[in-house]
Design a protein around this motif. Structure first.
Motif, PDB file in Angstrom:
ATOM      1  N   LEU A 151       0.821  -1.198   0.000  1.00  0.00           N
ATOM      2  CA  LEU A 151       0.000   0.000   0.000  1.00  0.00           C
ATOM      3  C   LEU A 151       0.860   1.255   0.000  1.00  0.00           C
ATOM      4  N   VAL A 152       1.890   1.274   0.841  1.00  0.00           N
ATOM      5  CA  VAL A 152       2.765   2.451   0.923  1.00  0.00           C
ATOM      6  C   VAL A 152       3.534   2.635  -0.380  1.00  0.00           C
ATOM      7  N   ARG A 153       4.050   1.543  -0.944  1.00  0.00           N
ATOM      8  CA  ARG A 153       4.796   1.641  -2.202  1.00  0.00           C
ATOM      9  C   ARG A 153       3.910   2.182  -3.321  1.00  0.00           C
ATOM     10  N   GLU A 154       2.701   1.652  -3.439  1.00  0.00           N
ATOM     11  CA  GLU A 154       1.789   2.106  -4.483  1.00  0.00           C
ATOM     12  C   GLU A 154       1.443   3.575  -4.285  1.00  0.00           C
ATOM     13  N   HIS A 166      12.787   5.464   0.133  1.00  0.00           N
ATOM     14  CA  HIS A 166      13.225   4.605  -0.965  1.00  0.00           C
ATOM     15  C   HIS A 166      12.156   3.638  -1.466  1.00  0.00           C
ATOM     16  N   LEU A 167      11.075   3.487  -0.728  1.00  0.00           N
ATOM     17  CA  LEU A 167      10.082   2.471  -1.092  1.00  0.00           C
ATOM     18  C   LEU A 167       9.383   2.808  -2.402  1.00  0.00           C
ATOM     19  N   GLY A 168       9.187   4.068  -2.671  1.00  0.00           N
ATOM     20  CA  GLY A 168       8.487   4.452  -3.886  1.00  0.00           C
ATOM     21  C   GLY A 168       9.396   4.691  -5.066  1.00  0.00           C
ATOM     22  N   GLY A 169      10.672   4.348  -4.965  1.00  0.00           N
ATOM     23  CA  GLY A 169      11.605   4.597  -6.048  1.00  0.00           C
ATOM     24  C   GLY A 169      12.151   6.006  -5.977  1.00  0.00           C
ATOM     25  N   ARG A 170      12.823   6.424  -7.029  1.00  0.00           N
ATOM     26  CA  ARG A 170      13.418   7.753  -7.051  1.00  0.00           C
ATOM     27  C   ARG A 170      12.334   8.824  -7.036  1.00  0.00           C
ATOM     28  N   SER A 171      12.626   9.910  -6.362  1.00  0.00           N
ATOM     29  CA  SER A 171      11.645  10.983  -6.217  1.00  0.00           C
ATOM     30  C   SER A 171      12.324  12.329  -6.443  1.00  0.00           C
ATOM     31  N   ASP A 172      11.522  13.285  -6.968  1.00  0.00           N
ATOM     32  CA  ASP A 172      12.035  14.649  -7.126  1.00  0.00           C
ATOM     33  C   ASP A 172      11.920  15.447  -5.837  1.00  0.00           C
ATOM     34  N   LEU A 173      11.377  14.834  -4.793  1.00  0.00           N
ATOM     35  CA  LEU A 173      11.207  15.526  -3.521  1.00  0.00           C
ATOM     36  C   LEU A 173      12.445  15.353  -2.644  1.00  0.00           C
ATOM     37  N   PRO A 174      12.767  16.339  -1.811  1.00  0.00           N
ATOM     38  CA  PRO A 174      13.922  16.220  -0.909  1.00  0.00           C
ATOM     39  C   PRO A 174      13.737  15.053   0.059  1.00  0.00           C
ATOM     40  N   GLY A 175      14.842  14.420   0.435  1.00  0.00           N
ATOM     41  CA  GLY A 175      14.795  13.286   1.343  1.00  0.00           C
ATOM     42  C   GLY A 175      14.773  13.700   2.803  1.00  0.00           C
ATOM     43  N   THR A 176      14.883  12.701   3.656  1.00  0.00           N
ATOM     44  CA  THR A 176      14.839  12.917   5.107  1.00  0.00           C
ATOM     45  C   THR A 176      16.102  13.608   5.600  1.00  0.00           C
ATOM     46  N   GLU A 177      15.937  14.451   6.604  1.00  0.00           N
ATOM     47  CA  GLU A 177      17.078  15.060   7.277  1.00  0.00           C
ATOM     48  C   GLU A 177      16.771  15.210   8.757  1.00  0.00           C
ATOM     49  N   SER A 178      17.817  15.237   9.569  1.00  0.00           N
ATOM     50  CA  SER A 178      17.664  15.469  11.002  1.00  0.00           C
ATOM     51  C   SER A 178      17.641  16.972  11.274  1.00  0.00           C
ATOM     52  N   LEU A 179      16.891  17.359  12.307  1.00  0.00           N
ATOM     53  CA  LEU A 179      16.753  18.776  12.630  1.00  0.00           C
ATOM     54  C   LEU A 179      17.154  19.035  14.069  1.00  0.00           C
ATOM     55  N   ASP A 180      17.853  20.128  14.282  1.00  0.00           N
ATOM     56  CA  ASP A 180      18.092  20.655  15.623  1.00  0.00           C
ATOM     57  C   ASP A 180      17.033  21.733  15.848  1.00  0.00           C
TER      58      ASP A 180
END
Length: 511
Positions: free
Chosen positions: A67-70, A114-128
């Protein structure tokens, strides 16, 4: 509208996102389609979502990887095909040591990226959050967090644009038309319907029941395997200055979003609880409002109270009853039940689903009906690469579209240009055509809603009542006064009467 002798290939009951998505896909394949909606398009569940195009980060805990991948794959498709009503949104997930451990959050977000393949959206980052502006509205003890990407959608407009495209491809869209009875007769469905022009009979080779909370009720027999889960939202005045959204963890392991909304507001939701009443009477309860206020107050420095709430809305998710003990654990995946006795007209019932995956649901529905309906076998699926009306511009081209509208019409305020571009995309030109000054758009009904826009909504998007305009085709209901609404209602009533009179004259003049 076709004549009384017309036999449709497909009749669809329900003008929500699933029904309109199926009607659009089938019409685009050359099938003769009719859709019935008892109220207005998107009048129920499909305008009461959290308005996210997302994979569903929390569904990873339920191991719903397919479901998440789709959904993540569809996120990219919908952004590409409807960049006016779908746009990227960055989410901030504050870390609380008493909730899920940090390693689990990082792992979940890594899988999500990564589950949905390559994306044009920025990935995860840690925040202070002690330094990041996203930490400013939060309690001082919330010092760490993560950021990830998903998309936002104007859910009701997504439904309407699917209906518009379906109609332009030949579908017959009938709003405020109730299906009173449906029975199989001689290999066809015979439907008795009542609409604005009175009762009539309609025949179709196949039937889709996409009536949401009412799925299965028209046909009697055993109770449908549907679990109604209520989701409520509250809207407050804007609680933070930046354009990112928050996803908050709660001690009950549910999550609540706080999202920038309509420029000046914040949307907070949602709840999950079983519902057993009349679907027409669903509304946010005092208990749900208090729950959402408490969930937000656990994170924001300034408490959120019921007195801060300016609007609420609530919808019912017609989920397939998989026996889950808790409402939030019931599957959000869609289930399509085909009833196709030998030599009888088929019926497909739609349960559940997410707004994100409505297009894939439609493809799957037509694949199930294909063996029984030759009209669907002539063409393959086509919607993955077809923009919705007004969406024929680059995915990141919204700002350029606003600039173009404003530059070509300096008398158009940037705020109005931005709203028209967001709602109508390139079709804003149809509303503005011929105007050389603001006065050419006609009278104003408050909140920059003009007569030209209203005429467009009535003529092209089936708007008939003030709520159709103020709460579904737009959210201008948050801004208009009672006097504005009364003037709008009077104008729409007069316009409908004038249209009915013109239609009657034409009928009388016909040979």
């Amino acid at each position: 509208m076709d004549g009384p002798r017309t036999i449709y290939d497909l009749a669809v009951i329900g003008g929500g996102v699933n029904g309109c998505g199926i009607a659009r896909d089938a019409a685009g394949r050359g099938a003769r389609v009719v859709l019935f909606e008892r109220a207005d398009l998107a009048a129920g569940t499909s305008s009461a979502s959290t308005k996210l195009i997302h994979g569903g980060l929390r569904y990873l805990e339920q191991y719903a990887f397919r479901l998440v991948r789709e959904a993540l794959a569809e996120r990219a498709v919908l952004w590409r095909n409807a960049p006016h009503i779908v746009w990227p949104l960055r989410f901030v997930l504050p870390y609380q040591s008493a909730m899920r451990p940090a390693w689990l959050l990082r792992l979940g977000l890594l899988i999500y990226d990564h589950l949905g393949g390559r994306s044009d959206l920025p990935g995860t980052e840690s925040l202070d959050l002690r330094r990041d502006p996203a930490g400013a509205p939060l309690h001082p003890d919330v010092t760490r967090g993560f950021a990830y990407s998903d998309c936002w959608v104007d859910d009701a407009r997504l439904v309407v644009l699917n209906a518009v495209d379906a109609a332009e491809r030949g579908a017959d869209i009938r709003v405020r038309t109730r299906v009173e009875r449906a029975e199989r007769v001689g290999g066809l469905w015979h439907l008795t319907v009542t609409g604005p022009e009175g009762p009539c009979e309609v025949r179709a080779r196949a039937l889709v029941d996409a009536s949401g909370p009412r799925v299965g009720r028209l046909f009697g027999g055993t109770a449908p395997a549907v679990r109604l889960v209520q989701g409520s939202h509250i809207v407050t005045k804007r609680l933070f200055a930046h354009e990112r959204a928050y996803i908050f963890q709660n001690p009950d392991r549910r999550i609540v979003f706080a999202i920038p909304y309509e420029r000046d507001f914040t949307l907070i939701g949602t709840t999950d609880r079983d519902f057993h009443g009349d679907p027409a009477q669903v509304e946010a309860s005092a208990e749900e409002i208090a729950y959402l206020c408490a969930a937000a107050s656990a994170y924001f420095r300034s408490p959120v109270t019921p007195e801060d709430v300016v609007w609420t809305y609530s919808g019912l998710r017609p989920l397939y009853d998989d026996g889950a003990s808790q409402a939030q654990a019931a599957t959000r995946d869609y289930v399509l039940a085909l009833d196709a006795p030998a030599a009888a007209a088929p019926r497909l019932s739609v349960y559940g689903g997410k707004i994100t995956t409505y297009r894939r649901l439609a493809e799957t529905a037509l694949a199930k009906l294909g063996p029984h309906l030759p009209a669907l076998r002539r063409n393959r699926g086509w919607t993955a690469s077809a923009p919705l009306p007004g969406g024929d511009f680059p995915a990141r081209g919204y700002d350029a579209l606003v600039a173009q509208l404003h530059a070509s019409r300096p008398w158009l305020s940037e705020r109005l240009a931005a709203r028209l571009a967001r709602a109508y995309g390139t079709r804003a030109e149809r509303i503005l055509a011929g105007a050389v000054a603001l006065s050419d758009l006609g009278r104003s009904f408050g909140a920059d809603l003009t007569e030209a826009e209203l005429r467009y909504l009535m003529q092209e998007e089936w708007a008939r009542e003030p709520d159709d305009v103020l709460w579904r085709r737009s959210k201008l209901g948050l801004r208009v006064t009672a006097e504005d609404r009364a003037a709008l209602a009077a104008y729409m009533t007069a316009s409908r009467a004038e249209q009915a009179g013109t239609h009657a004259i034409r009928e009388d003049a016909a040979p």
